[in-house]
Design a protein around this motif. Structure first.
Motif, mmCIF file in Angstrom:
data_model
loop_
_atom_site.group_PDB
_atom_site.id
_atom_site.type_symbol
_atom_site.label_atom_id
_atom_site.label_comp_id
_atom_site.label_asym_id
_atom_site.label_seq_id
_atom_site.Cartn_x
_atom_site.Cartn_y
_atom_site.Cartn_z
ATOM 1 N N ASN A 25 -11.820 -114.843 114.837
ATOM 2 C CA ASN A 25 -11.044 -113.954 113.978
ATOM 3 C C ASN A 25 -9.804 -113.484 114.717
ATOM 4 O OD1 ASN A 25 -10.843 -112.574 111.433
ATOM 5 N ND2 ASN A 25 -11.198 -110.676 112.545
ATOM 6 N N GLY A 26 -8.900 -112.864 113.969
ATOM 7 C CA GLY A 26 -7.689 -112.324 114.570
ATOM 8 C C GLY A 26 -6.975 -111.398 113.626
ATOM 9 N N CYS A 27 -6.018 -110.649 114.167
ATOM 10 C CA CYS A 27 -5.214 -109.733 113.363
ATOM 11 C C CYS A 27 -3.856 -109.553 114.030
ATOM 12 C CB CYS A 27 -5.919 -108.388 113.186
ATOM 13 S SG CYS A 27 -6.142 -107.450 114.725
ATOM 14 N N ILE A 28 -2.934 -108.962 113.290
ATOM 15 C CA ILE A 28 -1.614 -108.649 113.824
ATOM 16 C C ILE A 28 -1.661 -107.279 114.489
ATOM 17 C CG2 ILE A 28 0.806 -108.155 113.240
ATOM 18 C CD1 ILE A 28 0.248 -111.076 112.916
ATOM 19 N N VAL A 29 -1.105 -107.177 115.695
ATOM 20 C CA VAL A 29 -0.957 -105.894 116.372
ATOM 21 C C VAL A 29 0.479 -105.772 116.878
ATOM 22 C CG1 VAL A 29 -3.387 -105.689 117.044
ATOM 23 C CG2 VAL A 29 -1.771 -106.809 118.591
ATOM 24 N N PHE A 73 7.020 -115.244 107.578
ATOM 25 C CA PHE A 73 6.354 -114.120 106.928
ATOM 26 C C PHE A 73 4.926 -114.491 106.528
ATOM 27 C CE2 PHE A 73 5.629 -111.293 103.181
ATOM 28 C CZ PHE A 73 5.579 -110.103 103.894
ATOM 29 N N ASP A 74 4.713 -115.744 106.136
ATOM 30 C CA ASP A 74 3.365 -116.176 105.748
ATOM 31 C C ASP A 74 2.369 -116.024 106.901
ATOM 32 O OD1 ASP A 74 4.009 -116.729 103.148
ATOM 33 O OD2 ASP A 74 4.220 -118.890 103.435
ATOM 34 N N THR A 75 2.834 -116.153 108.128
ATOM 35 C CA THR A 75 1.956 -115.976 109.285
ATOM 36 C C THR A 75 1.474 -114.530 109.372
ATOM 37 O OG1 THR A 75 3.081 -117.749 110.481
ATOM 38 C CG2 THR A 75 1.827 -116.174 111.812
ATOM 39 N N TYR A 76 2.366 -113.593 109.114
ATOM 40 C CA TYR A 76 2.004 -112.177 109.151
ATOM 41 C C TYR A 76 1.073 -111.842 107.988
ATOM 42 C CZ TYR A 76 5.723 -111.933 112.557
ATOM 43 O OH TYR A 76 6.493 -112.132 113.675
ATOM 44 N N LYS A 77 1.319 -112.449 106.841
ATOM 45 C CA LYS A 77 0.430 -112.239 105.697
ATOM 46 C C LYS A 77 -0.966 -112.766 106.002
ATOM 47 C CE LYS A 77 1.877 -113.400 101.613
ATOM 48 N NZ LYS A 77 2.511 -114.179 100.534
ATOM 49 N N HIS A 78 -1.019 -113.954 106.602
ATOM 50 C CA HIS A 78 -2.311 -114.582 106.882
ATOM 51 C C HIS A 78 -3.140 -113.751 107.860
ATOM 52 C CE1 HIS A 78 -5.232 -117.810 107.392
ATOM 53 N NE2 HIS A 78 -5.223 -117.497 108.672
ATOM 54 N N TRP A 79 -2.535 -113.346 108.971
ATOM 55 C CA TRP A 79 -3.278 -112.652 110.017
ATOM 56 C C TRP A 79 -3.348 -111.148 109.804
ATOM 57 C CZ3 TRP A 79 -6.277 -115.418 113.025
ATOM 58 C CH2 TRP A 79 -5.959 -116.768 113.259
ATOM 59 N N GLY A 80 -2.433 -110.596 108.994
ATOM 60 C CA GLY A 80 -2.370 -109.145 108.877
ATOM 61 C C GLY A 80 -2.735 -108.543 107.545
ATOM 62 N N PHE A 81 -2.681 -109.327 106.458
ATOM 63 C CA PHE A 81 -2.846 -108.748 105.128
ATOM 64 C C PHE A 81 -4.185 -109.071 104.485
ATOM 65 C CE2 PHE A 81 2.041 -108.884 104.265
ATOM 66 C CZ PHE A 81 2.243 -108.098 105.382
ATOM 67 N N PRO A 188 -4.052 -101.229 102.259
ATOM 68 C CA PRO A 188 -5.144 -102.174 102.504
ATOM 69 C C PRO A 188 -4.708 -103.405 103.300
ATOM 70 C CG PRO A 188 -4.397 -102.325 100.233
ATOM 71 C CD PRO A 188 -3.670 -101.166 100.840
ATOM 72 N N TRP A 189 -3.406 -103.654 103.364
ATOM 73 C CA TRP A 189 -2.918 -104.803 104.111
ATOM 74 C C TRP A 189 -2.677 -104.482 105.580
ATOM 75 C CZ3 TRP A 189 1.316 -107.416 100.564
ATOM 76 C CH2 TRP A 189 0.680 -108.032 99.469
ATOM 77 N N CYS A 190 -1.837 -103.477 105.849
ATOM 78 C CA CYS A 190 -1.426 -103.222 107.230
ATOM 79 C C CYS A 190 -2.025 -101.956 107.817
ATOM 80 C CB CYS A 190 0.096 -103.186 107.341
ATOM 81 S SG CYS A 190 0.851 -101.765 106.501
#
Length: 201
Positions: A25-29, A73-81, A188-190
């Motif tokens: 798993n992963g997320c944006i930080v 932007f899709d990368t941030y959506k994928h990992w962060g949203f 709910p996204w960020c």
């Protein structure tokens, strides 16, 4: 206070990854910093609402992939949203696995770091992990993305905002439809609070 003043602090954006059992798993930080060189240590602040947070608490191991100005932007959506508790974020995503067994993202990044937690400090909404850097590699010469660069050049305003009434998150673009935004609302996204929303005019 104008909270947008905080956006001018110079910090980057990263994909934080963890592994627990068979689950990747992963997320944006946006908070990763080197604090000492000998020993080589970093800190990362992680929102407790992120599934990745609990994986790191339980395993004590993580990787950081450093995003570049060429990231989409899709990368941030994928990992962060979206949450890893609900979806498998590794499906249809190119990744590599470091020696510590945790994945890292080699595309749209310029380096990765592997780390082992030394201590964890409770910051209320977040946990600050202090960790030894155990591995790392340079992946490209592209410039690291800053939060300011993301806001001005990567984040796109959703076209849907033009047709909807309500409030939009100034961080990620999530739209809350309604006449009144609850004071305790959390995106709910960020995971940012109601104070980071503005009314759609």
């Amino acid at each position: 206070m104008d909270k947008k003043a905080m956006y001018n602090l110079t910090y980057g954006l990263f994909i934080l990854t963890a592994k627990e059992g068979e689950k990747d798993n992963g997320c944006i930080v946006n908070t990763v910093s080197q604090v000492t060189t000998d020993p080589n240590r970093i800190v990362v602040a992680v929102n407790k609402k992120n599934y990745t947070h609990d994986m790191i608490v339980r395993t004590g191991v993580f990787n950081v992939s450093i995003l570049t100005e060429k990231s989409k932007f899709d990368t941030y959506k994928h990992w962060g949203f979206q949450s890893g508790a609900d979806v498998d974020k590794t499906q249809e995503i190119a990744f590599q696995r470091a020696e510590n067994g945790v994945i890292y993202i080699a595309e749209e990044t310029n380096a990765f770091l592997s780390a082992k937690v030394v201590s964890a400090t409770d910051l209320g909404t977040h946990t600050l992990f202090l960790a030894d850097v155990t591995d790392g590699a340079v992946l490209s010469e592209d410039s690291s993305v800053t939060y300011s660069y993301y806001q001005n050049n990567i984040k796109t305003a959703p076209a849907a905002a033009e047709k909807k009434k309500g409030f939009i998150c100034t961080v990620c673009g999530y739209i809350y439809e309604g006449d009144v935004l609850p004071e305790d609302f959390v995106c709910p996204w960020c995971k940012h609070p109601a104070s980071d929303f503005k009314r759609i005019e």
